[in-house]
Design an enzyme around this catalytic site. Structure first.
Site, PDB file in Angstrom:
ATOM      1  N   GLY A  10      -5.758  -1.988   9.983  1.00 54.44           N
ATOM      2  CA  GLY A  10      -4.881  -0.843   9.707  1.00 54.44           C
ATOM      3  C   GLY A  10      -5.208  -0.189   8.375  1.00 54.44           C
ATOM      4  O   GLY A  10      -4.302   0.177   7.610  1.00 54.44           O
ATOM      5  N   ALA A  11      -6.512  -0.019   8.104  1.00 55.27           N
ATOM      6  CA  ALA A  11      -6.920   0.514   6.792  1.00 55.27           C
ATOM      7  C   ALA A  11      -6.970   2.037   6.767  1.00 55.27           C
ATOM      8  O   ALA A  11      -7.445   2.619   5.788  1.00 55.27           O
ATOM      9  CB  ALA A  11      -8.287  -0.060   6.419  1.00 55.27           C
ATOM     10  N   ASN A  12      -6.475   2.681   7.810  1.00 55.41           N
ATOM     11  CA  ASN A  12      -6.553   4.143   7.860  1.00 55.41           C
ATOM     12  C   ASN A  12      -5.349   4.833   7.228  1.00 55.41           C
ATOM     13  O   ASN A  12      -5.358   6.048   7.018  1.00 55.41           O
ATOM     14  CB  ASN A  12      -6.705   4.626   9.304  1.00 55.41           C
ATOM     15  CG  ASN A  12      -5.573   4.157  10.182  1.00 55.41           C
ATOM     16  OD1 ASN A  12      -5.440   2.958  10.420  1.00 55.41           O
ATOM     17  ND2 ASN A  12      -4.748   5.066  10.641  1.00 55.41           N
ATOM     18  N   GLY A  14      -1.399   4.319   4.703  1.00 51.89           N
ATOM     19  CA  GLY A  14      -0.457   3.533   3.909  1.00 51.89           C
ATOM     20  C   GLY A  14      -1.115   2.502   2.997  1.00 51.89           C
ATOM     21  O   GLY A  14      -2.110   2.780   2.310  1.00 51.89           O
ATOM     22  N   ILE A  15      -0.563   1.292   3.011  1.00 53.44           N
ATOM     23  CA  ILE A  15      -1.018   0.231   2.100  1.00 53.44           C
ATOM     24  C   ILE A  15      -2.460  -0.168   2.411  1.00 53.44           C
ATOM     25  O   ILE A  15      -3.264  -0.410   1.507  1.00 53.44           O
ATOM     26  CB  ILE A  15      -0.080  -1.007   2.208  1.00 53.44           C
ATOM     27  CG1 ILE A  15       1.379  -0.616   1.937  1.00 53.44           C
ATOM     28  CG2 ILE A  15      -0.510  -2.091   1.228  1.00 53.44           C
ATOM     29  CD1 ILE A  15       2.406  -1.682   2.311  1.00 53.44           C
ATOM     30  N   GLY A  16      -2.791  -0.223   3.707  1.00 50.25           N
ATOM     31  CA  GLY A  16      -4.143  -0.625   4.113  1.00 50.25           C
ATOM     32  C   GLY A  16      -5.197   0.318   3.556  1.00 50.25           C
ATOM     33  O   GLY A  16      -6.248  -0.116   3.061  1.00 50.25           O
ATOM     34  N   SER A 141       7.241  -9.325   5.032  1.00 45.30           N
ATOM     35  CA  SER A 141       8.279  -8.347   4.726  1.00 45.30           C
ATOM     36  C   SER A 141       9.560  -9.054   4.299  1.00 45.30           C
ATOM     37  O   SER A 141       9.863 -10.158   4.782  1.00 45.30           O
ATOM     38  CB  SER A 141       8.556  -7.489   5.962  1.00 45.30           C
ATOM     39  OG  SER A 141       9.726  -6.725   5.765  1.00 45.30           O
ATOM     40  N   TYR A 175      10.576  -7.070  15.246  1.00 48.59           N
ATOM     41  CA  TYR A 175       9.759  -6.912  14.025  1.00 48.59           C
ATOM     42  C   TYR A 175      10.180  -7.975  12.998  1.00 48.59           C
ATOM     43  O   TYR A 175       9.342  -8.648  12.404  1.00 48.59           O
ATOM     44  CB  TYR A 175       9.955  -5.500  13.469  1.00 48.59           C
ATOM     45  CG  TYR A 175       9.262  -5.239  12.148  1.00 48.59           C
ATOM     46  CD1 TYR A 175       7.877  -5.074  12.081  1.00 48.59           C
ATOM     47  CD2 TYR A 175       9.994  -5.152  10.969  1.00 48.59           C
ATOM     48  CE1 TYR A 175       7.248  -4.832  10.858  1.00 48.59           C
ATOM     49  CE2 TYR A 175       9.366  -4.909   9.749  1.00 48.59           C
ATOM     50  CZ  TYR A 175       7.995  -4.749   9.703  1.00 48.59           C
ATOM     51  OH  TYR A 175       7.377  -4.515   8.502  1.00 48.59           O
TER      52      TYR A 175
HETATM   53  N1  NAP Z   1       5.962   0.326   3.914  1.00 44.59           N
HETATM   54  C1  NAP Z   1       6.919  -0.558   3.788  1.00 44.59           C
HETATM   55  O1  NAP Z   1       8.011  -0.246   3.280  1.00 44.59           O
HETATM   56  C2  NAP Z   1       6.719  -1.986   4.247  1.00 44.59           C
HETATM   57  C3  NAP Z   1       7.736  -2.918   4.027  1.00 44.59           C
HETATM   58  C4  NAP Z   1       7.553  -4.231   4.434  1.00 44.59           C
HETATM   59  C5  NAP Z   1       6.369  -4.591   5.066  1.00 44.59           C
HETATM   60  N2  NAP Z   1       5.402  -3.658   5.277  1.00 44.59           N
HETATM   61  C6  NAP Z   1       4.173  -4.080   5.967  1.00 44.59           C
HETATM   62  O2  NAP Z   1       3.044  -3.548   5.315  1.00 44.59           O
HETATM   63  C7  NAP Z   1       1.975  -3.349   6.253  1.00 44.59           C
HETATM   64  C8  NAP Z   1       1.413  -1.939   6.117  1.00 44.59           C
HETATM   65  O3  NAP Z   1       2.450  -1.029   6.398  1.00 44.59           O
HETATM   66  P1  NAP Z   1       2.433   0.507   5.923  1.00 44.59           P
HETATM   67  O4  NAP Z   1       3.737   0.773   5.292  1.00 44.59           O
HETATM   68  O5  NAP Z   1       1.202   0.800   5.172  1.00 44.59           O
HETATM   69  O6  NAP Z   1       2.469   1.236   7.333  1.00 44.59           O
HETATM   70  P2  NAP Z   1       1.420   2.237   8.067  1.00 44.59           P
HETATM   71  O7  NAP Z   1       0.960   3.273   7.119  1.00 44.59           O
HETATM   72  O8  NAP Z   1       2.110   2.655   9.308  1.00 44.59           O
HETATM   73  O9  NAP Z   1       0.238   1.277   8.396  1.00 44.59           O
HETATM   74  C9  NAP Z   1       0.228   0.426   9.502  1.00 44.59           C
HETATM   75  C10 NAP Z   1      -1.193   0.361   9.981  1.00 44.59           C
HETATM   76  O10 NAP Z   1      -1.232  -0.525  11.110  1.00 44.59           O
HETATM   77  C11 NAP Z   1      -1.998   0.085  12.105  1.00 44.59           C
HETATM   78  N3  NAP Z   1      -1.683  -0.430  13.430  1.00 44.59           N
HETATM   79  C12 NAP Z   1      -0.506  -0.439  14.068  1.00 44.59           C
HETATM   80  N4  NAP Z   1      -0.656  -0.963  15.300  1.00 44.59           N
HETATM   81  C13 NAP Z   1      -1.969  -1.285  15.429  1.00 44.59           C
HETATM   82  C14 NAP Z   1      -2.753  -1.845  16.450  1.00 44.59           C
HETATM   83  N5  NAP Z   1      -2.213  -2.181  17.639  1.00 44.59           N
HETATM   84  N6  NAP Z   1      -4.062  -2.045  16.236  1.00 44.59           N
HETATM   85  C15 NAP Z   1      -4.642  -1.702  15.063  1.00 44.59           C
HETATM   86  N7  NAP Z   1      -3.958  -1.146  14.052  1.00 44.59           N
HETATM   87  C16 NAP Z   1      -2.635  -0.943  14.237  1.00 44.59           C
HETATM   88  C17 NAP Z   1      -1.677   1.555  11.994  1.00 44.59           C
HETATM   89  O11 NAP Z   1      -2.659   2.305  12.691  1.00 44.59           O
HETATM   90  P3  NAP Z   1      -2.326   3.767  13.317  1.00 44.59           P
HETATM   91  O12 NAP Z   1      -2.443   4.729  12.176  1.00 44.59           O
HETATM   92  O13 NAP Z   1      -3.373   3.927  14.359  1.00 44.59           O
HETATM   93  O14 NAP Z   1      -0.930   3.707  13.865  1.00 44.59           O
HETATM   94  C18 NAP Z   1      -1.725   1.712  10.490  1.00 44.59           C
HETATM   95  O15 NAP Z   1      -3.042   1.864  10.054  1.00 44.59           O
HETATM   96  C19 NAP Z   1       2.573  -3.664   7.619  1.00 44.59           C
HETATM   97  O16 NAP Z   1       2.235  -4.975   7.996  1.00 44.59           O
HETATM   98  C20 NAP Z   1       4.069  -3.560   7.391  1.00 44.59           C
HETATM   99  O17 NAP Z   1       4.803  -4.361   8.290  1.00 44.59           O
HETATM  100  C21 NAP Z   1       5.542  -2.362   4.886  1.00 44.59           C
END
Ligand code: NAP
Length: 315
Positions: A10-12, A14-16, A141, A175
């Protein structure tokens, strides 16, 4: 090519994506493991430019599909000699009541957030063993705080659609359960991989600013809430820096099987005793202890057996 290689799912966005920029800026070879190549190509170009590092590779994987994970791992092993760091950042998060099944007929949240990462970790064991300092990190989380309520548990009996039409379903709850399962899986994998010198940890994320694209993925009625949350959340780069520190710094060289908070402190299990209201609130709001449920050996073994059974992987 940098001699150390990091895989980030998921490096495309947010955090990734922020983590990919940070690792690439420091000269790492970065593998962006993403499901949508078209969207991710734009991110790849941006990361290469920002980090001034051409060793940023985009490889396709859908973390909810075992076939796709197997194919990713085969391609990775054919192309790269070893993996030093594996960051399980991708996750499925949403709201709503629709029970969805993955291509392998597993509840979608658990397939993406738990069983997929288990399979990928298992299949990458050989390239990880080739590293002299292999580190695996899961994105956890603070949502696991719901398990401070001792009635909360992982519902193992409905992960393959058993009650999909007869039992009420909340994606948000799945989740929450999936992130608790990841904590238990971290503990178990750390034990299993200890002999191979592979460290496995999990970061408790309390929140990170979500991009417009991320907010658009969730249900429309939740979007205003996410926007308000965003006002208080740290930038994605802050959490990405935590990924970087845990996966590269000497401070965490020997750390394995730990839940680490956003101040990079190791969290402890909550005391197994009844607490007054004030102390309970402190536990829920704070990030020093995690629910005692994560220490349940029976649940840990149940999860482990299920991981192996569903992915058909012995480890
Ligand atoms: N942001 C927060 O407040 C928060 C809080 C607690 C925990 N987290 C955790 O932090 C991590 C990153 O979250 P984020 O906030 O950066 O969210 P994000 O920007 O939505 O990033 C999630 C990434 O996961 C990818 N993904 C989802 N389903 C997938 C699949 N089936 N196969 C491959 N890639 C997939 C998404 O790809 P697409 O772009 O293709 O959908 C996206 O690149 C997650 O594990 C999340 O649970 C975040």
């Amino acid at each position: 090519m940098h001699e150390r290689c990091v895989i980030i799912t998921g490096a495309n966005s947010g955090i990734g994506k922020a983590a990919a920029i940070q690792f690439a800026s420091k000269g790492y070879t970065v593998i962006m493991a993403c499901r949508n190549l078209e969207i991710s190509k734009t991110a790849q170009t941006e990361i290469i430019k920002t980090a001034n590092n051409r060793n940023v590779h985009l490889m396709e994987v859908d973390m909810s599909s075992f076939h796709s994970i197997r194919s990713f791992c085969t391609h990775f092993i054919n192309k790269f000699e070893k993996a030093d760091i594996l960051i399980h950042n991708a996750a499925y998060f949403n709201h709503g009541e629709k029970y969805q099944l993955s291509p392998d007929q597993i509840e979608l949240t658990f397939a993406t957030n738990v069983f997929g990462p288990f399979l990928m970790t298992a299949l990458l064991l050989d390239p990880l063993k080739k590293s002299d300092d292999a580190r695996i990190l899961f994105a956890g989380s603070n949502i696991i705080k719901h398990f401070f309520n001792e009635k909360t548990e992982i519902h193992f009996d409905n992960l393959q659609g058993e009650y999909k039409d007869s039992r009420s379903h909340r994606v948000y709850k799945m989740y929450c359960q999936s992130k608790m399962a990841l904590l238990l899986l971290t503990f178990k994998l750390a034990e299993e991989y200890q002999e191979d010198g592979i460290k496995v940890n999990i970061l408790q994320i309390n929140g990170a600013k979500m991009s417009k694209q991320t907010i658009n993925k969730v249900k429309p009625w939740w979007r205003p809430i996410a926007m308000v949350q965003n006002l208080f959340f740290p930038p994605a780069a802050y959490i990405a820096n935590n990924y970087y520190e845990i996966c590269t710094s000497d401070e965490f060289l020997q750390t394995s099987g730990k839940l680490i908070n956003d101040k990079l402190e190791i969290m402890q299990p909550a005391p197994n005793e009844k607490l007054g209201l004030y102390k309970q609130l402190k536990q829920i709001i704070g990030s020093t202890v995690y629910p005692i449920y994560a220490e349940n050996l029976e649940v840990k073994e149940q999860l482990w057996e299920l991981c192996k059974k569903l992915t058909d992987h012995k480890l």
